[in-house]
Scaffold this motif. Structure first.
Motif, PDB file in Angstrom:
ATOM      1  N   ASN A   1     -10.109  -0.494  21.094  1.00  0.00           N
ATOM      2  CA  ASN A   1     -10.507   0.837  21.572  1.00  0.00           C
ATOM      3  C   ASN A   1      -9.304   1.752  21.351  1.00  0.00           C
ATOM      4  O   ASN A   1      -8.274   1.633  22.037  1.00  0.00           O
ATOM      5  CB  ASN A   1     -10.900   0.824  23.040  1.00  0.00           C
ATOM      6  N   LEU A   2      -9.388   2.671  20.416  1.00  0.00           N
ATOM      7  CA  LEU A   2      -8.258   3.486  19.998  1.00  0.00           C
ATOM      8  C   LEU A   2      -8.574   4.967  20.178  1.00  0.00           C
ATOM      9  O   LEU A   2      -9.745   5.377  20.185  1.00  0.00           O
ATOM     10  CB  LEU A   2      -7.918   3.198  18.531  1.00  0.00           C
ATOM     11  N   GLU A   3      -7.474   5.741  20.263  1.00  0.00           N
ATOM     12  CA  GLU A   3      -7.607   7.188  20.343  1.00  0.00           C
ATOM     13  C   GLU A   3      -7.982   7.715  18.973  1.00  0.00           C
ATOM     14  O   GLU A   3      -7.599   7.159  17.930  1.00  0.00           O
ATOM     15  CB  GLU A   3      -6.288   7.819  20.803  1.00  0.00           C
ATOM     16  N   CYS A   4      -8.777   8.769  18.994  1.00  0.00           N
ATOM     17  CA  CYS A   4      -9.174   9.405  17.751  1.00  0.00           C
ATOM     18  C   CYS A   4      -7.959   9.686  16.889  1.00  0.00           C
ATOM     19  O   CYS A   4      -6.934  10.184  17.386  1.00  0.00           O
ATOM     20  CB  CYS A   4      -9.919  10.707  18.072  1.00  0.00           C
ATOM     21  N   GLY A   5      -8.054   9.302  15.557  1.00  0.00           N
ATOM     22  CA  GLY A   5      -6.966   9.536  14.627  1.00  0.00           C
ATOM     23  C   GLY A   5      -5.981   8.399  14.530  1.00  0.00           C
ATOM     24  O   GLY A   5      -5.051   8.469  13.733  1.00  0.00           O
TER      25      GLY A   5
ATOM     26  N   ASP B   1      -2.256  -2.933  11.723  1.00  0.00           N
ATOM     27  CA  ASP B   1      -2.182  -2.374  13.082  1.00  0.00           C
ATOM     28  C   ASP B   1      -3.270  -2.926  13.986  1.00  0.00           C
ATOM     29  O   ASP B   1      -3.110  -2.961  15.214  1.00  0.00           O
ATOM     30  CB  ASP B   1      -2.287  -0.850  13.012  1.00  0.00           C
ATOM     31  N   THR B   2      -4.409  -3.321  13.379  1.00  0.00           N
ATOM     32  CA  THR B   2      -5.533  -3.765  14.209  1.00  0.00           C
ATOM     33  C   THR B   2      -5.720  -5.287  14.184  1.00  0.00           C
ATOM     34  O   THR B   2      -6.544  -5.810  14.912  1.00  0.00           O
ATOM     35  CB  THR B   2      -6.832  -3.105  13.721  1.00  0.00           C
ATOM     36  N   GLY B   3      -4.971  -6.003  13.303  1.00  0.00           N
ATOM     37  CA  GLY B   3      -5.040  -7.466  13.300  1.00  0.00           C
ATOM     38  C   GLY B   3      -5.836  -8.040  12.134  1.00  0.00           C
ATOM     39  O   GLY B   3      -6.725  -7.386  11.590  1.00  0.00           O
TER      40      GLY B   3
ATOM     41  N   ALA C   1     -16.633 -18.199   5.041  1.00  0.00           N
ATOM     42  CA  ALA C   1     -16.895 -18.077   6.488  1.00  0.00           C
ATOM     43  C   ALA C   1     -16.583 -16.638   6.868  1.00  0.00           C
ATOM     44  O   ALA C   1     -15.782 -15.960   6.205  1.00  0.00           O
ATOM     45  CB  ALA C   1     -16.046 -19.061   7.282  1.00  0.00           C
ATOM     46  N   SER C   2     -17.207 -16.099   7.935  1.00  0.00           N
ATOM     47  CA  SER C   2     -16.993 -14.689   8.303  1.00  0.00           C
ATOM     48  C   SER C   2     -17.032 -14.518   9.810  1.00  0.00           C
ATOM     49  O   SER C   2     -17.559 -15.374  10.545  1.00  0.00           O
ATOM     50  CB  SER C   2     -18.054 -13.804   7.636  1.00  0.00           C
ATOM     51  N   CYS C   3     -16.422 -13.375  10.255  1.00  0.00           N
ATOM     52  CA  CYS C   3     -16.492 -12.972  11.662  1.00  0.00           C
ATOM     53  C   CYS C   3     -16.454 -11.447  11.725  1.00  0.00           C
ATOM     54  O   CYS C   3     -16.113 -10.794  10.724  1.00  0.00           O
ATOM     55  CB  CYS C   3     -15.345 -13.584  12.475  1.00  0.00           C
ATOM     56  N   VAL C   4     -16.784 -10.850  12.880  1.00  0.00           N
ATOM     57  CA  VAL C   4     -16.923  -9.392  13.022  1.00  0.00           C
ATOM     58  C   VAL C   4     -15.947  -8.876  14.081  1.00  0.00           C
ATOM     59  O   VAL C   4     -15.824  -9.451  15.167  1.00  0.00           O
ATOM     60  CB  VAL C   4     -18.360  -9.009  13.390  1.00  0.00           C
ATOM     61  N   GLN C   5     -15.238  -7.777  13.746  1.00  0.00           N
ATOM     62  CA  GLN C   5     -14.327  -7.076  14.661  1.00  0.00           C
ATOM     63  C   GLN C   5     -14.851  -5.648  14.859  1.00  0.00           C
ATOM     64  O   GLN C   5     -15.196  -4.985  13.895  1.00  0.00           O
ATOM     65  CB  GLN C   5     -12.915  -7.051  14.067  1.00  0.00           C
ATOM     66  N   ILE C   6     -14.931  -5.155  16.142  1.00  0.00           N
ATOM     67  CA  ILE C   6     -15.409  -3.807  16.466  1.00  0.00           C
ATOM     68  C   ILE C   6     -14.187  -2.950  16.805  1.00  0.00           C
ATOM     69  O   ILE C   6     -13.401  -3.290  17.702  1.00  0.00           O
ATOM     70  CB  ILE C   6     -16.400  -3.813  17.622  1.00  0.00           C
ATOM     71  N   ILE C   7     -14.042  -1.811  16.110  1.00  0.00           N
ATOM     72  CA  ILE C   7     -12.963  -0.853  16.387  1.00  0.00           C
ATOM     73  C   ILE C   7     -13.610   0.484  16.757  1.00  0.00           C
ATOM     74  O   ILE C   7     -14.380   1.031  15.955  1.00  0.00           O
ATOM     75  CB  ILE C   7     -12.044  -0.675  15.164  1.00  0.00           C
ATOM     76  N   ILE C   8     -13.290   0.979  17.981  1.00  0.00           N
ATOM     77  CA  ILE C   8     -13.858   2.248  18.462  1.00  0.00           C
ATOM     78  C   ILE C   8     -12.734   3.275  18.541  1.00  0.00           C
ATOM     79  O   ILE C   8     -11.722   3.057  19.220  1.00  0.00           O
ATOM     80  CB  ILE C   8     -14.523   2.091  19.836  1.00  0.00           C
ATOM     81  N   LEU C   9     -12.908   4.417  17.856  1.00  0.00           N
ATOM     82  CA  LEU C   9     -11.972   5.547  17.909  1.00  0.00           C
ATOM     83  C   LEU C   9     -12.639   6.641  18.743  1.00  0.00           C
ATOM     84  O   LEU C   9     -13.685   7.179  18.356  1.00  0.00           O
ATOM     85  CB  LEU C   9     -11.669   6.047  16.502  1.00  0.00           C
ATOM     86  N   LYS C  10     -12.012   7.027  19.937  1.00  0.00           N
ATOM     87  CA  LYS C  10     -12.646   7.951  20.881  1.00  0.00           C
ATOM     88  C   LYS C  10     -11.665   9.046  21.288  1.00  0.00           C
ATOM     89  O   LYS C  10     -10.463   8.811  21.418  1.00  0.00           O
ATOM     90  CB  LYS C  10     -13.120   7.199  22.123  1.00  0.00           C
TER      91      LYS C  10
END
Length: 891
Positions: free
Chosen positions: A638-642, A649-651, A692-701
């Motif tokens: 959960n990141l700040e907009c921009g 940075d996100t892994g 193989a695969s996995c899913v990461q959710i990144i939210i910019l708010k």
């Protein structure tokens, strides 16, 4: 005269009277003797009526001494084509020691072939199908009244060979029974020559035959006039009366074939003639000069008249045509095929066929004893096949074809040949010994083979047994195809059995085999061990010499050298290092094209003496069937907009794989109201496509409120970290020369500031802290008061007038989870309808429908009760005005 004739009782036949017997019956025998000399030279030509051959009232009508001057017909004679009708001439009034020539003529062609040549008088075989023995012809039989006499032979008996007739020269227009052209240009010579010598003789009693000559032989024209042959016979009388006897060969269709008449095949023999076509005529009689070396024509000393008026005929109806000999295909079979089947190619209806053996060297017999019919089965080789002994041989088949009681003896119609191949490799009963390190190759060859020679056979050498537990073979065994085979390099020591199989190159392709035993010593075992399968990109895959299969590399034997190589294609494999030791390294290219390929590593061991060459190999597949395993997937953010969304940075994920793999990402971005949701899919893939695969959710708010700056005259400028200026809503209230400004960005973050209206420069009068958590109750003017969540009613408050052309609408929070609040202000009064839709246009809900007033702010709460949808569209329509927006529904 009594010295010439002896008395005998007459048989039941009708006898023709001789010239002497034509005198009155009242003459006594002595006077008869005197008459013969008194009346001059006379000749009496007669023929045999041998009876109809049938039994009547228990008595067989058959006769061999029934000489007649009349026609021989079906009621008193029975003959078949190919037989000879007997003729005799009684010539009287002669002077002993004087030479004479007697001339006769006979029809060779009378609409068809008639009497085609002269033979001995006794030719009535085969006679068996008539049901009785052949009649014995007696040329000396005479009769007086009811008394039968045999003429006495006082001057001896003489025979003379009959000369062959002229060839017909007919090469066309004649066919066999199947309508195929038949060349009869050498008939009747061929038929005549096939008779035994004893059947080609003239016979004279009381005279000496000296010469036989053809006076004329008229040409035979098919469909033309009758043709006659005339013969002169010279003899010297030894008594006053002589008897000359001969036969007329009845032409056979088996010799002459068939001709076409009205599109039908008609035999060129008895069945093709009507009436009595078989004529024998007495033509002339002369006294001639006796020469020591007779010449032809002879010198005629005296011609006797009265000899040209006698003609004897035989009816065609008295000649029974024989059936044709059938055609049977000869066969050759192998010894193992113990039965032969023979079939008549075109059996004729009404003809019976009886089979018998001619020659028979294979102990052949008819199966079940059945030897009649259109086909037979012959059984052969009833004994055992003896190895080393040729049990082959053959047999011939004879057939008696019978029709209407008339037979045709057909000898040698087919041959059955039994082939027993016998092959013997040299010293086949003794074992060979082979020392691999000393002796070298061992030559095996064919010692004997029958029937024929080795050139008549194809040979195959094959290994039929090898040492127990060994997969060994001979390296060049499959290439062996000749009568000699060199045994090379077996893979292991022990006892081997090599078999040679000989097969005939031509039909019936019979075969036999012979075994040779080889006791092999020395040599070396060979086995390659090492990893399989291997990964693409793998390095230093070690393959090694491991004859005992214990997984440990063994030293190459002292008497051998080693050489490693690839056997066949190896698209992605290369050797890494030396190729002559007890092991070798193989590298595999790190390419996707390496997957599903293979390579074969081959080890060749050659004895230092060069006498033994052994190889072994191992085929290795290049393959990776295991998918990578992701041990840690990057945490949701959960990141700040921009903010930065780079993996640094996100892994990034951590993972493991058996052959090595790489990670890649793909992003799906969804934005609304300065809130961006990035769905990042991480995929780890190896070279062979396993993944193989996995899913990461990144939210910019956006969580920061706008920044308000006071300007001259109480005005302001507004900036925001995420929202554009056009997306920021500003409004104020003014009291005592101070304007209280409120700014709301697109994410609903609120800032307030007081600015002095009278100031000519930027002047901040009072600044309230910006707080994104300011409640609805703190919002004045057109923001209104928050609608109570427990009520679905619409609450209106007084607001500052807005731009009359624009509907002001905001949904918050956005994104939302379960509940969202819609706030709107209409510039006009009228009926309002607020609806929610999916991205594909499917309506989810009608949030509000009813009348609204211009300038009034409304708060409409909405609780989500249906399935969660990632993104929704909303639409507010008031009269002819409408506004749209996007709403993100967090799952």
């Amino acid at each position: 005269m009594k010295s010439i004739f002896t008395s005998e009782r007459s048989s039941n036949c009708s006898f023709t009277k001789s010239l002497i017997m034509r005198l009155t019956n009242f003459l006594i025998i002595p006077l008869l003797f005197i008459a013969v000399n008194t009346f001059g030279q006379a000749g009496d030509l007669s023929q045999i009526r041998n009876g109809d051959g049938k039994v009547k009232n228990g008595v067989l009508d058959a006769c061999g001494d029934c000489w007649v001057n009349g026609n021989a017909g079906a009621s008193n004679a029975h003959y078949t084509e190919g037989m000879s009708i007997a003729y005799r001439s009684l010539i009287t009034g002669l002077t002993a020691g004087v030479c004479y020539e007697y001339e006769i003529g006979y029809d060779t062609y009378h609409s068809a072939m008639a009497i085609d040549y002269l033979t001995h008088f006794q030719r009535l075989e085969p006679h068996g199908p008539f049901g009785h023995a052949a009649e014995v012809i007696n040329p000396l039989a005479m009769v007086s009244g009811s008394t039968k006499y045999n003429m006495s032979v006082v001057g001896g008996t003489s025979t003379l060979a009959i000369k062959a007739p002229a060839a017909s020269g007919i090469a066309s227009g004649v066919y066999d029974k199947n309508g195929n052209p038949k060349d009869v240009s050498n008939q009747a010579v061929t038929s005549f020559n096939n008779l035994p010598a004893a059947e080609k003789l003239l016979t004279m009693y009381n005279g000496i035959l000296q010469d036989f000559n053809y006076v004329s032989q008229a040409a035979i024209v098919l469909g033309g006039a009758d043709a006659e042959t005339r013969v002169r016979i010279r003899f010297q009388a030894t008594s006053d009366s002589v008897v000359l006897a001969w036969g007329g060969h009845i032409a056979s269709r088996l010799d002459w074939g068939y001709v076409y008449k009205q599109n039908n095949l008609v035999p060129l023999s008895a069945a093709g003639i009507s009436g009595s076509p078989y004529h024998m005529r007495q033509k002339a009689f002369d006294r001639v000069q006796c020469n020591a070396s007779p010449q032809f024509p002879s010198t005629i000393l005296q011609n006797f008249s009265g000899f040209g008026n006698q003609d004897r005929s035989l009816s065609a109806a008295a000649v029974f045509p024989p059936p044709d000999c059938p055609t049977v295909t000869s066969k050759t079979q192998c010894y193992e095929s113990q039965t032969f089947s023979f079939d008549i190619d075109a059996p004729v209806s009404g003809v019976t066929y009886t089979w018998s053996f001619g020659t028979n060297t294979v102990n052949a017999s008819f199966q079940g004893g059945v030897n009649t019919g259109n086909s037979v089965t012959v059984v052969t080789n009833t004994g055992a096949d003896v190895q080393g002994v040729d049990n082959g041989g053959s047999f011939t088949l004879n057939i008696v074809a019978s029709q209407n009681g008339v037979p045709q003896q057909c000898n040698g119609v087919a041959t059955g040949t039994v082939v027993d191949v016998d092959v013997d490799a040299n010293d086949a009963d003794n074992a060979y010994t082979l020392n691999l390190n000393v002796t070298g190759s061992q030559a095996l060859s064919i010692q004997s083979i029958s029937p024929g020679t080795t050139a008549d056979y194809n040979f195959l050498w094959k290994l039929v047994s090898s040492p127990a537990g060994s997969a060994s073979s001979f390296t060049n065994l499959t290439a062996a195809g000749g009568a000699t085979f060199n045994v090379l390099s077996p893979y292991a020591t022990g006892v081997y059995t090599v078999r040679v199989i000989a097969t005939q190159k031509s039909s019936p392709f019979c075969k036999d085999s012979s075994d040779v035993t080889i006791d092999v010593s020395g040599g070396v075992n060979c086995r390659v061990n090492g990893p399989s399968p291997v990964c693409p990109g793998s390095q230093d895959n070690v393959y090694f010499y491991d004859p005992n299969n214990d997984g440990i590399a063994d030293a190459i034997p002292a008497d051998f050298t080693a050489l490693w190589s690839f056997d066949g294609l190896h698209p992605s494999a290369t050797f890494d290092g030396g190729l002559t030791g007890n092991s070798v390294k193989v590298d595999v290219a790190a390419l996707g094209s390496s997957c599903a390929t293979s390579y074969t590593v081959k080890l060749s061991l050659t004895s230092t003496s060069g006498l033994t060459n052994t190889s072994c190999s191992k085929t290795v597949s290049v393959q990776d069937t295991e998918a990578p395993v992701i041990t840690v997937c990057p945490a949701n953010q959960n990141l700040e907009c921009g903010s930065s969304t780079l993996p640094a940075d996100t892994g990034e994920p951590t993972f493991t794989d058996n052959c090595g793999a790489t990670a890649s990402k793909s992003d799906v971005t969804d934005s609304n109201c300065n809130t961006t949701v990035i769905t990042r899919t991480w995929t780890v893939t190896d070279l062979c496509g396993n993944s193989a695969s996995c899913v990461q959710i990144i939210i910019l708010k956006d969580t920061e409120a706008p920044e308000i700056t006071c300007l001259a005259g109480g005005n302001i400028s507004v900036t925001d970290n995420c929202s554009a200026t056009a997306d920021i809503v500003t409004y104020y209230t003014e009291a005592s020369g101070v304007r209280s400004w409120t700014a709301i960005d697109a994410s609903g973050n609120i800032a307030t500031k007081n600015c002095n209206v009278a100031a000519t420069l930027r002047q901040e009068v009072t600044t309230t802290s910006t707080d994104k958590a300011v409640t609805d109750e703190a919002i004045t003017s057109n923001v209104g008061k928050k609608q109570q969540e427990s009520s679905q009613s619409v609450e209106s408050i007084k607001a500052v007038p807005l731009d009359p052309a624009i509907i002001q609408l905001k949904a918050e929070p956005n994104p939302f989870s379960d509940k969202v609040n819609f706030r709107f202000t209409s510039p006009v009064s009228g009926n309002a309808r607020l609806e929610l839709f999916t991205m594909v246009g499917q309506r989810v809900a009608v949030v509000y429908e009813g009348m609204v007033k211009a300038g009034t702010t409304y708060n409409i709460p909405y609780n989500s009760r249906g399935p969660k949808v990632a993104t929704l569209l909303y639409n507010l329509r008031i009269n002819d005005k409408s506004v749209n927006g996007k709403l993100i529904h967090l799952k």
